[in-house]
Design a protein around this motif. Structure first.
Motif, PDB file in Angstrom:
ATOM      1  N   LYS A 137     112.027 -87.350  43.691  1.00 25.10           N
ATOM      2  CA  LYS A 137     113.445 -87.227  42.850  1.00 25.10           C
ATOM      3  C   LYS A 137     114.091 -88.369  42.586  1.00 25.10           C
TER       4      LYS A 137
ATOM      5  N   GLY B 148     120.375 -78.814  41.231  1.00 25.48           N
ATOM      6  CA  GLY B 148     119.925 -78.951  42.454  1.00 25.48           C
ATOM      7  C   GLY B 148     119.702 -77.529  43.140  1.00 25.48           C
TER       8      GLY B 148
ATOM      9  N   TYR C 296     113.943 -79.322  42.912  1.00 27.13           N
ATOM     10  CA  TYR C 296     115.113 -79.781  42.020  1.00 27.13           C
ATOM     11  C   TYR C 296     115.414 -78.355  40.975  1.00 27.13           C
TER      12      TYR C 296
END
Length: 602
Positions: free
Chosen positions: A310, A411, A481
């Motif tokens: 990420k 998220g 994510y």
């Protein structure tokens, strides 16, 4: 499907019909994995054949049927559940344990000359098919992958999902699809491939910045992707894509074809092609469409590694999602503290109340998995799920384990906390404290960048092993994510192979969730999500450390504080101070009071 179904003989009748079809087709053994053509963890109803056929509802398990035997292979997370659900079905639970035969090894071991083992190749990974076919060949037996017996057997099979596809947009989508495709093409070129076939849904959703709801809990959609020298094609049901989404994709050079056209498209790939595929993430039935002259370049899908790391912008959104999730949990736990002993509360009530608390939070989309709320003995089943038919009331004394998570636009969350009910026993508090010591040990660790993630497992287990206690599941899994709650390539589990692709890199999000399970009595698990952060460089190389992302108090009423060292208490106090600081602005009233009380220093 409940035990009641098995008692009525429904599963036994299905097995009898399956055996009749096998006999007609000269099939000696039938392998039914928990899989779909995308090798997903959670399956759309159309591919839940193993569940339908066996009556076992666990998300992972493999069924093998012969004329005189039926066995369901499952790991320790599901043993208690499987024993209940398979009762009276004629199917034997085979416990998967390190060093014991798995279903593929068992099939090969049982095979004799001319034995025919059948499996639907559309749902069997290339790597698995090669292993099994090779083992059978050594015995003079053979593997058939060209038949799906469920087509005839399962008369009321569900339809393929048809939910709409939507875009994951900025600001949460911090990198555009054109840039992502460029990166993938760059990796293809480095590996000498001019084509790339992707079947896994999380890779596809990430690559195209699209999301859907075809699979429970994972915001993905049923699709395939094919990248050629001059083309990028997404294979997805046309009625699922709005005109707006279609035009957005076409502006970025992405062509759309129907989901069912993938076979024809693979047949048209020229024999001179060099096709990049991940043998662990594509099925043999799909690759059978390719011209035999196509050269396979085998390796990890580039997108799998890209999406695991990420960016700092992604991480900012993830931190905000964790704050909203933590606030929802505080509201829930404040309600629970007030309700216990004053009104009826069951494991089902907990699921409902948690869901309602999360729904009130901005950016919330759906749960990231089915909530596990297990009181006392039910908590000893790591993947327990309360049902209307079987659930416990939360009353008396003991421990309540709650494992839950949410999908937010910014998220994916996954958290486990222990709740004291009445007066937990000293042994229960000791189990909670020991597990927390494992969480703290790994959370505080610093380690070399690139270390193979399974090697970190012993750090969390050491304080637990020290008291001759252990647990059967892994300590940590990767997390997506606003994608799959279970995501690779990293995994913290000594049982996992230490392959190069499991190397720890900055930006990877992983769970830390050691546990202790005492069957028939109680179970303990404490879980936080952490992200790999750069920890500097020395003459010995670069190092990483964990930043804890999850924000929710760890209930000290469950602990025997005398078991914690001064350093462990300092970690817990520092964690609680951060939780209080970041969640307090989002709360008021009873939830804020609960937070302040539960984050008091020890």
């Amino acid at each position: 499907m409940t035990t009641h179904t098995n008692a009525n003989g429904v599963v036994a009748q299905r097995l009898a019909r399956a055996r009749a079809i096998m006999q007609r087709e000269a099939i000696d053994a039938w392998l039914v994995p928990s899989a779909d053509p995308h090798l997903s963890e959670y399956l759309p109803g159309y591919w839940q054949g193993r569940q339908w056929l066996s009556g076992f509802n666990g998300s992972v398990g493999t069924l093998v049927i012969t004329q005189d035997f039926a066995g369901l292979w499952a790991d320790s997370r599901y043993w208690e559940q499987a024993l209940k659900e398979l009762a009276g079905s004629g199917i034997e639970l085979v416990k998967l344990m390190p060093g014991q035969q798995g279903p593929l090894e068992w099939l090969a071991d049982q095979a004799v000359a001319d034995t025919v083992v059948a499996v639907d190749g559309a749902v069997l990974a290339v790597a698995s098919s090669r292993t099994l076919a090779s083992k059978l060949y050594e015995r003079g037996a053979r593997l058939r992958t060209d038949v799906d017996l469920l087509l005839e057997l399962w008369k009321d099979r569900p339809a393929l999902p048809a939910n709409p596809v939507y875009e994951h947009l900025p600001p949460q989508a911090s990198v555009g699809r054109l840039e992502k495709i460029r990166r993938v093409r760059e990796t293809m070129a480095e590996r000498g491939a001019d084509w790339h076939f992707i079947a896994t849904l999380d890779d596809i959703a990430w690559l195209f910045n699209l999301r859907g709801s075809d699979v429970s809990y994972n915001p993905v959609f049923i699709a395939f992707a094919l990248i050629g020298p001059q083309s990028v094609t997404l294979f997805v049901g046309g009625d699922k894509v709005s005109r707006f989404v279609r035009e957005s994709l076409e502006r970025d050079g992405v062509s759309l074809l129907e989901y069912t056209q993938i076979g024809a498209a693979l047949r048209e790939v020229p024999g001179s092609a060099r096709m990049l595929v991940d043998p662990a993430r594509v099925t043999c039935g799909l690759l059978d469409y390719l011209d035999s002259e196509v050269s396979l370049v085998e390796g990890l899908n580039p997108s799998t590694l890209f999406k695991s790391r990420k960016s700092e912008e992604d991480t900012r959104h993830i931190r905000r999602a964790m704050e909203q999730d933590g606030a929802a949990l505080c509201e829930f736990f404040a309600w629970l503290d007030g309700a216990l002993g004053r009104e009826p509360v069951s494991e089902l009530t907990i699921d409902e109340q948690l869901g309602e608390a999360r729904k009130r939070r901005p950016g919330y989309v759906c749960p990231s998995f089915a909530t596990i709320a297990g009181f006392n003995a039910n908590g000893a089943m790591p993947h327990y799920r309360a049902t209307e038919a079987e659930h416990a009331q939360i009353e008396g004394d003991g421990l309540l384990l709650i494992d839950s998570g949410g999908q937010y636009l910014g998220g994916t969350t996954d958290i486990t906390r222990m709740v004291p009910v009445g007066q937990p026993s000293l042994e229960q508090k000791q189990d909670c404290s020991r597990v927390l010591k494992g969480v703290i040990a790994l959370s505080r660790a610093q380690f070399p960048k690139g270390i193979l993630s399974p090697l970190l497992d012993a750090i969390a287990r050491a304080p637990i092993w020290a008291d001759s206690v252990n647990y059967g599941h892994g300590t940590g899994h990767g997390v997506g994510y606003f994608l799959n709650v279970h995501e690779g390539p990293q995994v913290i589990a000594y049982q996992a192979p230490t392959t190069p692709q499991t190397a720890m890199q900055a930006g990877m999000i992983t769970s830390i969730e050691p546990g202790t399970y005492r069957p028939g009595r109680w179970g303990v698990r404490i879980e936080n999500l952490v992200i790999n952060q750069e920890a500097g460089q020395s003459e010995f190389g670069e190092f990483l450390r964990f930043e804890t992302l999850t924000l929710c108090p760890i209930d000290t009423r469950c602990l025997d504080l005398g078991m914690l060292t001064g350093e462990e208490k300092a970690w817990l106090n520092a964690y609680h101070a951060q939780v209080s600081e970041r969640l307090s602005p989002l709360l008021q009233g009873a939830a804020l009071a609960w937070l302040q009380e539960r984050t008091a220093a020890v």
